[in-house]
Write a protein that holds these residues in place. Structure first.
Motif, PDB file in Angstrom:
ATOM      1  N   PRO A 145       0.814  -1.216   0.000  1.00 44.15           N
ATOM      2  CA  PRO A 145       0.000   0.000   0.000  1.00 44.15           C
ATOM      3  C   PRO A 145       0.852   1.273   0.000  1.00 44.15           C
ATOM      4  CG  PRO A 145      -0.851  -1.572   1.589  1.00 44.15           C
ATOM      5  CD  PRO A 145       0.460  -2.116   1.093  1.00 44.15           C
ATOM      6  N   GLY A 146       0.558   2.149  -0.942  1.00 50.77           N
ATOM      7  CA  GLY A 146       1.211   3.445  -1.008  1.00 50.77           C
ATOM      8  C   GLY A 146       2.553   3.492  -1.704  1.00 50.77           C
ATOM      9  N   LEU A 147       3.168   2.355  -1.986  1.00 46.64           N
ATOM     10  CA  LEU A 147       4.502   2.377  -2.589  1.00 46.64           C
ATOM     11  C   LEU A 147       4.503   3.006  -3.971  1.00 46.64           C
ATOM     12  CD1 LEU A 147       5.896  -1.077  -1.431  1.00 46.64           C
ATOM     13  CD2 LEU A 147       6.458   1.200  -0.555  1.00 46.64           C
ATOM     14  N   GLN A 148       3.534   2.671  -4.801  1.00 40.94           N
ATOM     15  CA  GLN A 148       3.513   3.237  -6.146  1.00 40.94           C
ATOM     16  C   GLN A 148       3.146   4.727  -6.123  1.00 40.94           C
ATOM     17  OE1 GLN A 148       2.988  -0.325  -5.825  1.00 40.94           O
ATOM     18  NE2 GLN A 148       5.046  -0.034  -6.584  1.00 40.94           N
ATOM     19  N   ASP A 149       2.394   5.170  -5.112  1.00 39.49           N
ATOM     20  CA  ASP A 149       2.139   6.602  -4.965  1.00 39.49           C
ATOM     21  C   ASP A 149       3.470   7.347  -4.854  1.00 39.49           C
ATOM     22  OD1 ASP A 149      -0.730   6.472  -4.921  1.00 39.49           O
ATOM     23  OD2 ASP A 149      -0.606   5.758  -2.851  1.00 39.49           O
ATOM     24  N   GLY A 150       4.364   6.810  -4.039  1.00 38.90           N
ATOM     25  CA  GLY A 150       5.681   7.422  -3.864  1.00 38.90           C
ATOM     26  C   GLY A 150       6.511   7.383  -5.126  1.00 38.90           C
ATOM     27  N   GLU A 151       6.430   6.290  -5.859  1.00 38.90           N
ATOM     28  CA  GLU A 151       7.194   6.190  -7.103  1.00 38.90           C
ATOM     29  C   GLU A 151       6.704   7.202  -8.135  1.00 38.90           C
ATOM     30  OE1 GLU A 151       8.313   1.445  -6.788  1.00 38.90           O
ATOM     31  OE2 GLU A 151       6.757   2.072  -8.186  1.00 38.90           O
ATOM     32  N   VAL A 152       5.388   7.319  -8.269  1.00 36.54           N
ATOM     33  CA  VAL A 152       4.822   8.262  -9.234  1.00 36.54           C
ATOM     34  C   VAL A 152       5.224   9.692  -8.875  1.00 36.54           C
ATOM     35  CG1 VAL A 152       2.660   9.235 -10.126  1.00 36.54           C
ATOM     36  CG2 VAL A 152       2.912   6.760  -9.916  1.00 36.54           C
ATOM     37  N   ALA A 153       5.299   9.995  -7.590  1.00 36.26           N
ATOM     38  CA  ALA A 153       5.618  11.350  -7.144  1.00 36.26           C
ATOM     39  C   ALA A 153       7.115  11.650  -7.139  1.00 36.26           C
ATOM     40  CB  ALA A 153       5.050  11.568  -5.742  1.00 36.26           C
ATOM     41  N   ASP A 154       7.957  10.634  -7.214  1.00 39.61           N
ATOM     42  CA  ASP A 154       9.410  10.814  -7.121  1.00 39.61           C
ATOM     43  C   ASP A 154       9.955  11.445  -8.404  1.00 39.61           C
ATOM     44  OD1 ASP A 154      12.195  10.578  -6.926  1.00 39.61           O
ATOM     45  OD2 ASP A 154      12.105   8.561  -6.080  1.00 39.61           O
ATOM     46  N   PRO A 155      10.564  12.639  -8.327  1.00 41.64           N
ATOM     47  CA  PRO A 155      11.070  13.282  -9.540  1.00 41.64           C
ATOM     48  C   PRO A 155      12.258  12.560 -10.178  1.00 41.64           C
ATOM     49  CG  PRO A 155      11.675  14.560  -7.592  1.00 41.64           C
ATOM     50  CD  PRO A 155      10.765  13.459  -7.133  1.00 41.64           C
ATOM     51  N   ALA A 156      12.902  11.643  -9.447  1.00 40.67           N
ATOM     52  CA  ALA A 156      14.032  10.889 -10.000  1.00 40.67           C
ATOM     53  C   ALA A 156      13.589   9.633 -10.739  1.00 40.67           C
ATOM     54  CB  ALA A 156      15.008  10.514  -8.887  1.00 40.67           C
ATOM     55  N   VAL A 157      12.286   9.326 -10.688  1.00 39.53           N
ATOM     56  CA  VAL A 157      11.757   8.089 -11.260  1.00 39.53           C
ATOM     57  C   VAL A 157      10.850   8.402 -12.441  1.00 39.53           C
ATOM     58  CG1 VAL A 157      10.195   6.135 -10.791  1.00 39.53           C
ATOM     59  CG2 VAL A 157      11.905   6.809  -9.094  1.00 39.53           C
ATOM     60  N   ASP A 158      10.979   7.599 -13.485  1.00 41.69           N
ATOM     61  CA  ASP A 158      10.027   7.595 -14.599  1.00 41.69           C
ATOM     62  C   ASP A 158       9.314   6.254 -14.538  1.00 41.69           C
ATOM     63  OD1 ASP A 158      10.767  10.107 -15.981  1.00 41.69           O
ATOM     64  OD2 ASP A 158      12.675   9.085 -16.272  1.00 41.69           O
ATOM     65  N   LEU A 159       8.001   6.281 -14.437  1.00 47.09           N
ATOM     66  CA  LEU A 159       7.202   5.063 -14.371  1.00 47.09           C
ATOM     67  C   LEU A 159       6.327   5.027 -15.609  1.00 47.09           C
ATOM     68  CD1 LEU A 159       6.695   2.620 -12.557  1.00 47.09           C
ATOM     69  CD2 LEU A 159       4.933   3.929 -11.396  1.00 47.09           C
ATOM     70  N   LEU A 160       6.644   4.097 -16.508  1.00 51.60           N
ATOM     71  CA  LEU A 160       5.965   3.997 -17.802  1.00 51.60           C
ATOM     72  C   LEU A 160       4.939   2.874 -17.785  1.00 51.60           C
ATOM     73  CD1 LEU A 160       9.161   4.204 -20.002  1.00 51.60           C
ATOM     74  CD2 LEU A 160       7.501   6.018 -19.596  1.00 51.60           C
TER      75      LEU A 160
END
Length: 165
Positions: free
Chosen positions: A42-57
């Motif tokens: 829970p919540g892990l992908q929220d953090g990934e989407v918000a992380d400016p160092a990460v691109d989630l395609l």
């Protein structure tokens, strides 16, 4: 397309499903459950989407999200290029195999990495994942080292691969 905040639950669901399709027979239920909690809890992908160092395609078909690729700074403990971006996760549902979506995701990852100034992509791939290794080698990746990956109490050997952009 690049994932947005509303996509976080879709990424988590797709990632869990694709992982189980690919690896349920390779790991115990406890090992798989621990990995899924640590990766798609829970919540892990929220953090990934918000992380400016990460691109989630994301890759989608008519039924929804069938794949995702997480791209971030290279943290692998090997001699990968210092200016590399790392493919940290790359999961596609079995129904999307052979459709060209994996190649499309990888091409977009390469373009994003170039825009961020990277001259290489790196990744770690389990030595037992012949399908993925063949895909990466066809795409031009070469083995540059090895890595150990903990899956519960089990330690797997991974190849570290790199592609110069």
């Amino acid at each position: 397309r690049i994932a947005g905040p509303a996509d976080a639950p879709l990424v988590a669901a797709q990632g869990r499903a694709a992982f189980l399709e690919a690896f349920a027979s390779a790991y115990s239920q406890d090992e798989a459950a621990a990995y899924l909690r640590a990766t798609y809890g829970p919540g892990l992908q929220d953090g990934e989407v918000a992380d400016p160092a990460v691109d989630l395609l994301l890759a989608e078909d008519a039924l929804g999200v069938v794949g995702h690729l997480k791209l971030g700074p290279c943290t692998l403990p090997v001699a990968a290029a210092a200016d590399a971006r790392e493919v940290k996760r790359f999961y596609l549902l079995a129904r999307a195999h052979g459709t060209g979506l994996a190649s499309a995701l990888l091409e977009e990852a390469k373009a994003l990495a170039r825009r961020r100034g990277a001259a290489a992509l790196c990744l770690s791939c389990w030595t037992g994942n012949a399908r993925a290794l063949a895909f990466y080698q066809r795409a031009g990746f070469t083995v540059v080292g090895s890595n150990r990956f903990a899956m519960g109490d089990r330690i797997d050997d991974d190849h570290v691969l790199q592609l110069r952009l």
